[in-house]
Design an enzyme around this catalytic site. Structure first.
Site, mmCIF file in Angstrom:
data_model
loop_
_atom_site.group_PDB
_atom_site.id
_atom_site.type_symbol
_atom_site.label_atom_id
_atom_site.label_comp_id
_atom_site.label_asym_id
_atom_site.label_seq_id
_atom_site.Cartn_x
_atom_site.Cartn_y
_atom_site.Cartn_z
ATOM 1 N N GLY A 191 41.351 43.019 42.324
ATOM 2 C CA GLY A 191 40.841 44.039 41.764
ATOM 3 C C GLY A 191 40.905 44.992 42.347
ATOM 4 N N LEU A 192 40.461 45.912 41.032
ATOM 5 C CA LEU A 192 40.957 47.955 40.978
ATOM 6 C C LEU A 192 41.376 48.460 42.647
ATOM 7 C CD1 LEU A 192 39.741 48.966 37.758
ATOM 8 C CD2 LEU A 192 42.224 47.921 38.202
ATOM 9 N N SER A 193 42.060 49.455 42.114
ATOM 10 C CA SER A 193 42.112 50.163 44.096
ATOM 11 C C SER A 193 39.708 50.971 43.493
ATOM 12 C CB SER A 193 42.570 51.567 43.620
ATOM 13 O OG SER A 193 42.773 52.724 44.763
ATOM 14 N N GLY A 194 39.574 50.519 44.730
ATOM 15 C CA GLY A 194 38.714 51.367 44.511
ATOM 16 C C GLY A 194 37.049 50.212 43.875
ATOM 17 N N SER A 195 37.356 48.809 43.350
ATOM 18 C CA SER A 195 36.566 47.984 43.488
ATOM 19 C C SER A 195 35.586 48.031 44.385
ATOM 20 C CB SER A 195 37.633 47.153 42.615
ATOM 21 O OG SER A 195 38.260 46.269 43.361
ATOM 22 N N GLY A 196 36.020 47.953 45.506
ATOM 23 C CA GLY A 196 34.917 47.526 46.901
ATOM 24 C C GLY A 196 35.715 45.524 47.236
ATOM 25 N N LYS A 197 36.621 45.471 47.139
ATOM 26 C CA LYS A 197 37.496 44.431 47.664
ATOM 27 C C LYS A 197 37.233 44.170 49.527
ATOM 28 C CE LYS A 197 41.755 44.825 45.594
ATOM 29 N NZ LYS A 197 41.200 46.785 45.747
ATOM 30 N N SER A 198 38.153 45.489 50.200
ATOM 31 C CA SER A 198 37.917 45.155 51.209
ATOM 32 C C SER A 198 36.190 45.636 51.836
ATOM 33 C CB SER A 198 38.993 47.207 51.745
ATOM 34 O OG SER A 198 40.752 46.882 50.947
ATOM 35 N N SER A 203 47.026 43.005 43.897
ATOM 36 C CA SER A 203 47.322 41.727 42.775
ATOM 37 C C SER A 203 47.145 41.995 41.821
ATOM 38 C CB SER A 203 46.858 40.957 43.823
ATOM 39 O OG SER A 203 45.463 40.998 44.090
#
Length: 459
Positions: A31-38, A105
């Site tokens: 997902g985009l940077s800041g999407s909440g993945k981490s 990615s």
């Protein structure tokens, strides 16, 4: 590369899974940077670790601080970044660890590289799309990266000056605007917990399919009556007796999983449950009535619309085909009660020509005839069979291709679908879109095909 050879370990993947109590998998959050993945990955890792599973998170930023610190953000460097992470994640999973990857990615081809790396190491791969629009990511921009990218201070920034290719078929899509990070992590945790228990579930479902087969044979070997349902299809006591054995077991042993069966009234409540058994208690009733033996018991399990477990049992030949995500596909007689033995593992063929094509006993049509005629130069032989046997024979490498142009229902394909995929094959709708399950409309009206290799479509 000609002088490099893969070294096989004396300790197998299965040995590690038994020792550590965890079935390895790659869980890839994109997902985009800041999407909440981490944030989601950290929570899911903690939840599963607290349940006793071995987990580890490979975070994209952390990897770039060390192993991939020599890479920039050009398209080539992004590809190399994901290539390295892909192989590292597959090795972690092969060691008996649930390996979370949180990485933007952005390119579909690179995520496909990650899937292939997992497949090479014989571990399951779950692509999780953390779907957060760029406007929302900008609002959450605690690092100030979007502000710099919009100002032109950061070049090649995904979502602003570099593209993001959203997954078209993720295993799970998470909309972070409609759920909290904790809720999202819990979804992933529930899915992975299911996967950890699939081998035990599959063994139980193999056993109940055999019991259902005994009920079917009791009717098969007697004088039986044939009724006609509203859709003009036949119905016998064998269908009903098999259905009772299966549904009674599933509802008592797995009360938290929905059940969709051809011979049980569908209330639609199953749609609220992401996990659903899909059952055809007697697939091939027409073949049963003809007494040609080509009928099966089909029991599948889907998660978020994807088949993750499948059992197909042919009572007359006493043959089982079964599969589960992370376990592979297998075939054996029901006399053998040792399941998931590598000696019984099956794979599709690697043929690219001279195909053995499966054909239906009862459902040929003009459209199918045209497809086969236009590809006759690629076809060595055509073999007819009933029910789900066609897909199972392809999974076993005894045939290569099957096209079904007519209507089917979810219970006709779900169990077979899992067996085919876990054996390395492909099952898609005729328009090349995925066939999904636990839908509101249980009718598959697009037709489907099964291939031993994706490039072997008959166009």
């Amino acid at each position: 590369m000609n002088n490099i050879f893969r070294q096989n370990n004396l300790v197998t993947k299965q040995d590690r899974e038994r020792q550590f109590g965890t079935k390895g998998a790659v869980v890839w959050l994109t997902g985009l940077s800041g999407s909440g993945k981490s944030t989601i990955a950290v929570l899911a890792e903690k939840m599963l670790t607290d349940k006793g599973y071995r987990c580890y998170l490979l975070d994209g930023d952390n990897i770039r601080l060390g192993l991939n610190s020599d890479l920039g953000f050009s398209d080539a460097d992004r590809t190399e970044n994901i290539r390295r992470i892909s192989h590292m994640a597959a090795l972690f999973a092969h060691s008996g660890c649930i390996c979370f990857v949180s990485a933007i990615s952005p390119f579909a081809k690179d995520r496909e590289t990650a899937k292939k790396a997992a497949k090479t190491m014989d571990v399951s791969f779950f692509e999780i799309f953390v779907d957060t629009c760029v406007e929302e990511c900008i609002k959450r921009d605690t690092k100030g990266l979007y502000k710099k990218a919009i100002a032109g201070e950061i070049k090649d920034f995904t979502g602003i000056s570099s593209p993001y290719e959203a997954p078209t078929e993720p295993f799970l899509r998470i909309d972070t605007c409609s759920c909290t990070p904790e809720e999202a992590a819990r979804q992933i945790c529930n899915l992975l917990s299911f996967v950890q228990n699939l081998e035990t579930m599959c063994t139980q479902i193999c056993d109940v399919s055999i019991k259902a087969g005994e009920e079917i044979l009791a009717v098969y070997n007697s004088d039986f009556a044939v009724q006609t349902k509203d859709d003009k299809s036949p119905l016998t006591q064998a269908d009903l007796r098999s259905n009772k054995v299966i549904v009674d077991l599933l509802t008592s042993q797995y009360p938290d999983i929905a059940v969709l069966s051809e011979e049980t009234k569908d209330t639609g409540e199953r749609r609220q449950n992401p996990f659903c058994f899909v059952v055809d208690p007697l697939d091939g009733t027409k073949e049963f009535v003809k007494r040609n033996g080509e009928f099966t018991v089909n029991i599948g399990l889907c998660a978020y619309g994807k088949p993750i477990l499948g059992v197909v049992y042919a009572p007359v030949t006493n043959t089982l085909w079964y599969a589960a995500v992370g376990c592979g596909a297998f075939s054996q007689t029901s006399d053998n009660d040792t399941y998931f033995d590598e000696i019984n593992r099956i794979f599709v063929s690697d043929k690219t020509n001279d195909f053995t094509v499966m054909a239906s006993r009862s459902h040929a049509d003009e459209r199918l005839a045209k497809i086969l005629d236009s590809n006759k130069h690629r076809i060595k032989e055509t073999v007819s069979a009933g029910s789900s046997l066609k897909g199972c024979l392809i999974a076993q490498g005894k045939a290569d291709i099957y096209y079904r142009t007519g209507l089917t229902c979810e219970w006709d394909t779900c169990a077979m679908h899992c067996v085919v995929e876990q054996a390395g094959g492909v099952l898609r709708q005729l328009d090349h879109t995925p066939l999904v399950y636990n839908r509101e409309n249980t009718l598959n009206d697009k037709g489907f095909y099964i291939l031993n290799r994706p490039e072997n479509t008959l166009e």
